[in-house]
Every structure is written in structure tokens, then in C-alpha cells.
Design a protein around this motif. Structure first.
Motif, PDB file in Angstrom:
ATOM      1  N   MET A   1       0.853  -1.198   0.000  1.00  0.00           N
ATOM      2  CA  MET A   1       0.000   0.000   0.000  1.00  0.00           C
ATOM      3  C   MET A   1       0.888   1.248   0.000  1.00  0.00           C
ATOM      4  SD  MET A   1      -2.860   1.196   2.762  1.00  0.00           S
ATOM      5  CE  MET A   1      -3.946  -0.216   2.753  1.00  0.00           C
ATOM      6  N   LEU A   2       0.503   2.205  -0.808  1.00  0.00           N
ATOM      7  CA  LEU A   2       1.309   3.419  -0.967  1.00  0.00           C
ATOM      8  C   LEU A   2       1.407   4.225   0.333  1.00  0.00           C
ATOM      9  CD1 LEU A   2       2.692   4.929  -3.313  1.00  0.00           C
ATOM     10  CD2 LEU A   2       0.525   6.106  -3.717  1.00  0.00           C
ATOM     11  N   LEU A   3       0.275   4.429   0.988  1.00  0.00           N
ATOM     12  CA  LEU A   3       0.241   5.216   2.232  1.00  0.00           C
ATOM     13  C   LEU A   3      -0.530   4.424   3.286  1.00  0.00           C
ATOM     14  CD1 LEU A   3      -0.882   8.705   0.825  1.00  0.00           C
ATOM     15  CD2 LEU A   3       1.410   8.112   1.620  1.00  0.00           C
ATOM     16  N   PRO A   4      -0.009   4.350   4.505  1.00  0.00           N
ATOM     17  CA  PRO A   4      -0.799   3.713   5.571  1.00  0.00           C
ATOM     18  C   PRO A   4      -2.033   4.570   5.878  1.00  0.00           C
ATOM     19  CG  PRO A   4       1.230   4.665   6.439  1.00  0.00           C
ATOM     20  CD  PRO A   4       1.287   4.841   4.955  1.00  0.00           C
ATOM     21  N   PRO A   5      -3.078   3.955   6.425  1.00  0.00           N
ATOM     22  CA  PRO A   5      -4.322   4.703   6.673  1.00  0.00           C
ATOM     23  C   PRO A   5      -4.101   5.992   7.464  1.00  0.00           C
ATOM     24  CG  PRO A   5      -4.693   2.363   6.992  1.00  0.00           C
ATOM     25  CD  PRO A   5      -3.222   2.509   6.726  1.00  0.00           C
ATOM     26  N   SER A   6      -3.169   5.979   8.426  1.00  0.00           N
ATOM     27  CA  SER A   6      -2.957   7.188   9.254  1.00  0.00           C
ATOM     28  C   SER A   6      -2.464   8.373   8.415  1.00  0.00           C
ATOM     29  CB  SER A   6      -1.951   6.894  10.368  1.00  0.00           C
ATOM     30  OG  SER A   6      -0.704   6.552   9.788  1.00  0.00           O
ATOM     31  N   GLN A   7      -1.767   8.077   7.314  1.00  0.00           N
ATOM     32  CA  GLN A   7      -1.228   9.135   6.456  1.00  0.00           C
ATOM     33  C   GLN A   7      -2.287   9.749   5.530  1.00  0.00           C
ATOM     34  OE1 GLN A   7       2.400  10.199   6.197  1.00  0.00           O
ATOM     35  NE2 GLN A   7       1.768   9.621   8.245  1.00  0.00           N
ATOM     36  N   ARG A   8      -3.448   9.104   5.494  1.00  0.00           N
ATOM     37  CA  ARG A   8      -4.527   9.585   4.607  1.00  0.00           C
ATOM     38  C   ARG A   8      -5.557  10.418   5.373  1.00  0.00           C
ATOM     39  NH1 ARG A   8      -4.564   5.694   0.018  1.00  0.00           N
ATOM     40  NH2 ARG A   8      -2.987   4.147   0.530  1.00  0.00           N
ATOM     41  N   THR A   9      -5.355  10.584   6.659  1.00  0.00           N
ATOM     42  CA  THR A   9      -6.363  11.272   7.471  1.00  0.00           C
ATOM     43  C   THR A   9      -6.264  12.792   7.309  1.00  0.00           C
ATOM     44  OG1 THR A   9      -4.883  11.300   9.368  1.00  0.00           O
ATOM     45  CG2 THR A   9      -6.413   9.444   9.221  1.00  0.00           C
ATOM     46  N   LYS A  10      -7.393  13.457   7.614  1.00  0.00           N
ATOM     47  CA  LYS A  10      -7.448  14.926   7.582  1.00  0.00           C
ATOM     48  C   LYS A  10      -7.819  15.418   8.973  1.00  0.00           C
ATOM     49  CE  LYS A  10      -8.958  15.098   2.780  1.00  0.00           C
ATOM     50  NZ  LYS A  10      -9.742  15.826   1.796  1.00  0.00           N
ATOM     51  N   LEU A  11      -7.353  16.594   9.343  1.00  0.00           N
ATOM     52  CA  LEU A  11      -7.717  17.149  10.647  1.00  0.00           C
ATOM     53  C   LEU A  11      -9.226  17.385  10.709  1.00  0.00           C
ATOM     54  CD1 LEU A  11      -4.775  19.693  11.133  1.00  0.00           C
ATOM     55  CD2 LEU A  11      -5.053  17.446  12.210  1.00  0.00           C
ATOM     56  N   ASP A  12      -9.791  17.843   9.594  1.00  0.00           N
ATOM     57  CA  ASP A  12     -11.242  17.989   9.471  1.00  0.00           C
ATOM     58  C   ASP A  12     -11.741  16.833   8.615  1.00  0.00           C
ATOM     59  OD1 ASP A  12     -13.824  18.526   8.753  1.00  0.00           O
ATOM     60  OD2 ASP A  12     -13.427  20.524   7.927  1.00  0.00           O
ATOM     61  N   ASP A  13     -12.284  15.807   9.258  1.00  0.00           N
ATOM     62  CA  ASP A  13     -12.696  14.640   8.468  1.00  0.00           C
ATOM     63  C   ASP A  13     -14.191  14.652   8.145  1.00  0.00           C
ATOM     64  OD1 ASP A  13     -13.814  13.998  10.859  1.00  0.00           O
ATOM     65  OD2 ASP A  13     -12.846  12.038  11.075  1.00  0.00           O
ATOM     66  N   HIS A 150      -5.136  23.671   5.398  1.00  0.00           N
ATOM     67  CA  HIS A 150      -4.388  22.755   6.266  1.00  0.00           C
ATOM     68  C   HIS A 150      -5.263  21.631   6.810  1.00  0.00           C
ATOM     69  CE1 HIS A 150      -1.493  21.950   9.626  1.00  0.00           C
ATOM     70  NE2 HIS A 150      -0.671  22.182   8.621  1.00  0.00           N
ATOM     71  N   GLN A 151      -6.473  21.997   7.221  1.00  0.00           N
ATOM     72  CA  GLN A 151      -7.340  21.007   7.870  1.00  0.00           C
ATOM     73  C   GLN A 151      -7.892  19.979   6.892  1.00  0.00           C
ATOM     74  OE1 GLN A 151      -7.906  24.142   7.084  1.00  0.00           O
ATOM     75  NE2 GLN A 151     -10.014  24.806   7.436  1.00  0.00           N
ATOM     76  N   LYS A 152      -7.733  20.263   5.578  1.00  0.00           N
ATOM     77  CA  LYS A 152      -8.285  19.353   4.573  1.00  0.00           C
ATOM     78  C   LYS A 152      -7.203  18.587   3.810  1.00  0.00           C
ATOM     79  CE  LYS A 152     -12.722  19.374   4.824  1.00  0.00           C
ATOM     80  NZ  LYS A 152     -13.379  18.062   5.082  1.00  0.00           N
ATOM     81  N   ALA A 153      -5.930  18.890   4.066  1.00  0.00           N
ATOM     82  CA  ALA A 153      -4.841  18.165   3.399  1.00  0.00           C
ATOM     83  C   ALA A 153      -4.576  16.867   4.168  1.00  0.00           C
ATOM     84  CB  ALA A 153      -3.588  19.032   3.381  1.00  0.00           C
ATOM     85  N   ILE A 154      -4.178  15.823   3.455  1.00  0.00           N
ATOM     86  CA  ILE A 154      -3.911  14.550   4.146  1.00  0.00           C
ATOM     87  C   ILE A 154      -2.623  14.670   4.978  1.00  0.00           C
ATOM     88  CG2 ILE A 154      -5.150  13.144   2.462  1.00  0.00           C
ATOM     89  CD1 ILE A 154      -2.372  12.223   1.383  1.00  0.00           C
ATOM     90  N   ALA A 155      -2.519  13.836   5.997  1.00  0.00           N
ATOM     91  CA  ALA A 155      -1.384  13.909   6.926  1.00  0.00           C
ATOM     92  C   ALA A 155      -0.047  13.773   6.185  1.00  0.00           C
ATOM     93  CB  ALA A 155      -1.518  12.819   7.992  1.00  0.00           C
ATOM     94  N   ALA A 156       0.016  12.892   5.194  1.00  0.00           N
ATOM     95  CA  ALA A 156       1.270  12.668   4.460  1.00  0.00           C
ATOM     96  C   ALA A 156       1.772  13.956   3.830  1.00  0.00           C
ATOM     97  CB  ALA A 156       1.066  11.607   3.369  1.00  0.00           C
ATOM     98  N   TRP A 157       0.855  14.836   3.483  1.00  0.00           N
ATOM     99  CA  TRP A 157       1.207  16.110   2.833  1.00  0.00           C
ATOM    100  C   TRP A 157       1.509  17.177   3.888  1.00  0.00           C
ATOM    101  CZ3 TRP A 157       1.259  16.822  -2.515  1.00  0.00           C
ATOM    102  CH2 TRP A 157       1.494  18.135  -2.942  1.00  0.00           C
TER     103      TRP A 157
END
Ligand SMILES: C[S@@+](CC[C@H](N)C(=O)[O-])C[C@H]1O[C@@H](n2cnc3c(N)ncnc32)[C@H](O)[C@@H]1O
Length: 210
Positions: A1-13, A150-157
Motif C-alpha cells: 500500500m502506498l500510504l498507511p491509513p494514518s497518512q490519509r487522514t485529515k484534521l477535518d474529516d 491545512h485542515q483538509k490536506a492529508i497527513a502525508a502532505w
């Protein structure tokens, strides 16, 4: 998998559609950035070709003098897309919820995406879709700067240094075997802001379908 699930999260989900419910008739980057982008499009796009402007708004940054056969637009705010003079047709779709594009196979010469890739939570699926709708030798151009919601960008970014984001977007292309080697472009702003030392930096990653 390219990114683990935690890296795909957003502060505002919450649903992205809520965040983009009100139109924003602004430009998200400065004039120097937009000039660089329009010049890149001038070099890389062919007149009378078919373009898909994904995650678009009321502006597409395409060269004014270039005419295209079709410019398909996509985004989350209908009022913005309705105001965009370059779009032949558009549709509204949340790509984090509905990941299949309602577009035929091998129908586009180019896919463009400006300052929005950081909001995609499942980039592999979306890049596979981009590959599917591109004609052979078709090009995908992703541009971005250092600004974001910021709140809408994924954690990896959000959590990676600016320069590493070029590598991140490269990995999105490299995850799909049918893309050629991606090319990264880095430029300082060429606008007035450059002289003040404060222009938006310009980054782009582009690749062609094999
Ligand atoms: C910063 S704006 C950039 C708009 C346009 N590309 C431009 O250059 O002005 C980010 C865009 O990404 C789109 N977007 C954000 N999250 C999205 C999602 N989950 N699905 C589809 N589009 C999304 C929104 O419609 C929004 O217009």
C-alpha cells in the motif's frame, strides 16, 4: 500500500462537500505561480485537444490564446464551475467518496490538476482512473505550491517538508505501471512578489501514459 491509513487522514474529516459548499471566487496562488503554470500548459498542451481539468474552480489557468476541442471540468462547488469560461461541460463529485470518474476510457489528451492533489485520500485509485481516461501518450500535469487548506490536506502532505511533496506525487504516478517516468519541475515565483522575496514557489509533476 502506498500510504498507511494514518497518512490519509485529515484534521477535518467531515464531508469535503461541506467545506466547499460556499463558492470562493479567489485565486489560491499568486500571479507569478499562475504565469508559470500557464506557460507550462502552453508548452505541454496541444491546441484542439481534449482536456480534463480535475478539482477545478472558476479559473483553469489555460493559455487564453489556445483553443481546445473540449475542456471537461470537475470540482466540488457548482457555482465556481458554472462561472469558469473555459469549461465545455462539468460535473460535481467528491473524489474521496466516489472514486470512479464518469468519463470514458482513453478519451482525453491531458489531465490537469492545480493546487488540489493534497486533498486526495486515495491517490492510487484516482491516478488509476486518470490513466484509464487518458489516450496513449496523453499527459497528466499536477501543480502545487506551499499553501493549502491545512485542515483538509492529508497527513502525508501536511506533515512533510515542502520539497518531499514532489517525491510524494511522483510515487502516485509510479504506483500505476502504465505511466512513464514522472518529471518534476521546481521554479521560484516569476512575478512581482519574487522581487519582494515572498512569491509562491511553483512545483509540478507531470507524466505521460505509455
Ligand atoms: C484550492 S482549490 C483549487 C481549485 C482550482 N484547481 C484552482 O486552481 O483554482 C481546491 C479544489 O479541490 C477540489 N476538491 C477538494 N476536495 C475534493 C474532493 N474530495 N473531491 C473533489 N474535489 C475536491 C475543490 O473543488 C476545490 O475547488
Amino acid at each position: 500500500m502506498l500510504l498507511p491509513p494514518s497518512q490519509r487522514t485529515k484534521l477535518d474529516d467531515s464531508d469535503d462537500a461541506l467545506f466547499y459548499a460556499q463558492p470562493r471566487f479567489v485565486t489560491h496562488v499568486d500571479e507569478g505561480f499562475i504565469n508559470q503554470l500557464t506557460e507550462l500548459y502552453r508548452q505541454q498542451l496541444q491546441p484542439q485537444s481534449r482536456i480534463f481539468d480535475m478539482m477545478s474552480s472558476w479559473v483553469s489557468h489555460l493559455p487564453e490564446e489556445m483553443e481546445f476541442t473540449h475542456v471537461e471540468g470537475h470540482g466540488l462547488n457548482e457555482a465556481e464551475l458554472a462561472k469558469n469560461p473555459r469549461l465545455t461541460h462539468y460535473f460535481v463529485q467528491n473524489l474521496n467518496q466516489h472514486k470512479q470518474l464518469p468519463l470514458p476510457d482513453e478519451d482525453f489528451d491531458a489531465v490537469i490538476n492545480c493546487v488540489s492533489v493534497q486533498y486526495l485520500q486515495d491517490p492510487e485509485t484516482i491516478f488509476r482512473e486518470i490513466h484509464r481516461i487518458l489516450k496513449p501518450e496523453g499527459i497528466a500535469i499536477f501543480s502545487f505550491s506551499n499553501r493549502m487548506f491545512h485542515q483538509k490536506a492529508i497527513a502525508a502532505w501536511r506533515d512533510s517538508p515542502e520539497r518531499d511533496r514532489l517525491e510524494l506525487v511522483k510515487t502516485y504516478f509510479q504506483a500505476i505501471p502504465g505511466f512513464g517516468e514522472p518529471e518534476a519541475i521546481v521554479k521560484r515565483s516569476n512575478g512581482l512578489q519574487q522581487w519582494l522575496g515572498a512569491g509562491d514557489p511553483f512545483y509540478a509533476v507531470l507524466a505521460r501514459k505509455k
